[in-house]
Write a protein that holds these residues in place. Structure first.
Motif, short mmCIF file in Angstrom:
data_model
loop_
_atom_site.label_atom_id
_atom_site.label_comp_id
_atom_site.label_asym_id
_atom_site.label_seq_id
_atom_site.Cartn_x
_atom_site.Cartn_y
_atom_site.Cartn_z
N GLY A 144 0.80 -1.22 0.00
CA GLY A 144 0.00 0.00 0.00
C GLY A 144 0.83 1.27 0.00
N VAL A 145 1.85 1.34 -0.84
CA VAL A 145 2.73 2.51 -0.90
C VAL A 145 2.14 3.54 -1.86
N ARG A 146 1.83 4.70 -1.32
CA ARG A 146 1.32 5.82 -2.13
C ARG A 146 2.50 6.72 -2.49
N LEU A 147 2.81 6.84 -3.78
CA LEU A 147 4.02 7.52 -4.20
C LEU A 147 4.07 8.97 -3.75
N ALA A 148 2.93 9.65 -3.79
CA ALA A 148 2.91 11.07 -3.44
C ALA A 148 3.34 11.32 -2.00
N ASP A 149 3.20 10.30 -1.15
CA ASP A 149 3.59 10.46 0.26
C ASP A 149 5.11 10.48 0.44
N HIS A 150 5.84 10.06 -0.59
CA HIS A 150 7.29 9.91 -0.45
C HIS A 150 8.08 10.69 -1.50
N TRP A 151 7.40 11.27 -2.47
CA TRP A 151 8.11 11.93 -3.57
C TRP A 151 8.36 13.39 -3.20
N PRO A 152 9.59 13.87 -3.35
CA PRO A 152 9.91 15.22 -2.86
C PRO A 152 9.22 16.36 -3.60
N ASP A 153 8.88 16.17 -4.88
CA ASP A 153 8.26 17.24 -5.66
C ASP A 153 6.87 16.79 -6.09
N PRO A 154 5.81 17.39 -5.57
CA PRO A 154 4.45 16.95 -5.92
C PRO A 154 4.11 17.13 -7.40
N ASP A 155 4.88 17.97 -8.10
CA ASP A 155 4.60 18.20 -9.51
C ASP A 155 5.23 17.16 -10.43
N THR A 156 6.09 16.31 -9.88
CA THR A 156 6.78 15.34 -10.73
C THR A 156 6.56 13.90 -10.27
N VAL A 157 5.52 13.65 -9.48
CA VAL A 157 5.25 12.29 -9.01
C VAL A 157 4.95 11.39 -10.21
N PRO A 158 5.68 10.29 -10.37
CA PRO A 158 5.44 9.42 -11.52
C PRO A 158 4.21 8.54 -11.34
#
Length: 393
Positions: A165-179
């Motif tokens: 259940g890993v949500r990428l946006a919770d760990h990605w430093p730039d919210p505009d570049t979340v893959p």
């Protein structure tokens, strides 16, 4: 309608360039005036370039050659593997322009730590791409796990990484570049379909690292299943009374044809956790290939055992899906010399309800680069289908 016509013109230029505007009009069945307007928009969006006038062989003024731009829009593919991180940037022609691969032992590491390193690698790849005149328009992350349909950028389960259940946006430093995450086996299959002329319209692509994954392409379209779980070939039981699997079942294909299982059987792994440490330094797949090429009997026996188990599982896929071909990708492609004989033998013995030719099983030419290349090219395919995704000039 204009979006559709933009795609029609862009695809014509991509497939048949160099073309003049008049040539494009003749191919797509639109008026020259309409095509000229569409071409101007594609140039403004950075998708098409127009060269100096060239002679066409026809009466009248020479046309100016159109081509898909080698600068401007680009796609970024990223990958988290159990033993590595990867990045790839492709231009609008689909050509790889930047490659990155970093060896990392990612199993069991916190997802936030791994994703922070992927983000740093992505930034490096984008910076290099910028020096080539490329600007990234989309980012796709290949992961060895389940990404449900409409997941909202969530990796539901990646057991070989230890993710749940890993949500990428919770760990990605730039919210505009979340893959956007996607299963690595699916991306490997798409890369195979997009880059290999001999690939059939309906095929099964099977690949391995620590786990074993498969992807189904049916009539040219990726089949994800009702919730995105299609292709879990590694957890088909090939010996119901076999060893316990990390998934909770017993006798799964991964316990016979997964990388860790083959290393243990070959005597090239030390005792330890599910992903056993190497008894010798080096890349696991290269190590297996080196020992097999040298005639190391335990390695040859381990690969034969893996091939027979893989053939047993693929028999079920052939009987259920009726594919035109089977493709061995990832690590399997690099070990195909030693896997193919036993896989083909199992298929020959067990596929009895339909014709099956040995050459219908083949290795991928892309090897372990398939998933990250497919990730990068996914953005390009979306742009080709809808050029309005690009900002207007």
């Amino acid at each position: 309608m204009r979006r559709r016509n933009l795609a029609l013109v862009l695809c014509a230029v991509a497939e048949h360039s160099p073309l003049s505007r008049a040539d494009v009009a003749g191919r797509v069945g639109l008026t020259r005036a309409a095509v000229s307007s569409l071409v101007d928009e594609l140039i403004g969006r950075g998708a098409v370039t127009e060269a100096a006038a060239t002679a066409s062989g026809r009466v009248g003024r020479p046309g100016r050659a159109l081509a898909v731009s080698g600068e401007g829009p680009a796609g970024l593919g990223l990958e988290v593997g159990v033993t590595h991180l990867g990045a790839c940037v492709v231009d609008l022609r689909g050509d790889p322009r930047v490659w990155r691969r970093v060896e990392r032992a990612n199993a069991g590491r916190p997802a936030g730590q791994v994703l922070a390193e992927v983000a740093a690698l992505a930034a490096e790849a984008e910076a290099e791409a910028a020096t080539l005149g490329l600007r990234v328009q989309g980012r796709i992350l290949a992961v060895p796990g389940v990404v449900p349909n409409e997941s909202g950028a969530v990796v539901e389960r990646a057991p070989n990484l230890g993710w749940q259940g890993v949500r990428l946006a919770d760990h990605w430093p730039d919210p505009d570049t979340v893959p956007e995450p996607e299963n690595e086996a699916n991306l490997g299959a798409l890369a195979e379909y997009w880059n290999t002329e001999q690939t059939a319209e309906t095929f099964v692509h099977v690949s391995a690292e620590t786990g074993v994954g498969a992807a189904l392409v049916i009539e040219g379209r990726l089949f994800r299943g009702a919730r995105g779980f299609a292709g879990e070939l590694g957890h088909i039981p090939v010996h119901p009374d076999g060893p316990d699997c990390a998934c909770g079942a017993r006798g799964c294909l991964e316990q016979y044809a997964g990388e860790a299982a083959v290393l243990r059987e070959a005597g090239l792994a030390q005792h330890g956790p599910a992903r056993a440490a190497l008894a010798e330094p080096g890349d696991p797949v290269s190590l297996l290939a080196e020992h097999a090429g040298a005639g190391h009997a335990p390695t040859l026996a381990a690969l034969d055992r893996a091939g027979r188990a893989l053939g047993l599982a693929l028999t079920s896929a052939v009987d259920l899906i009726d594919p035109d071909s089977l493709v061995l990708g990832g690590a399997y492609a690099e070990l195909a010399e030693w896997l193919l004989p036993s896989v083909r033998a199992e298929l020959a013995d067990r596929v009895t309800v339909r014709p099956w030719a040995p050459e219908a099983l083949r290795p991928s030419a892309l090897g372990r680069r398939g998933p990250v290349l497919g990730a990068a090219q996914t953005t390009i395919r979306r742009i080709m289908a809808d050029p309005t995704l690009l900002p207007a000039g």
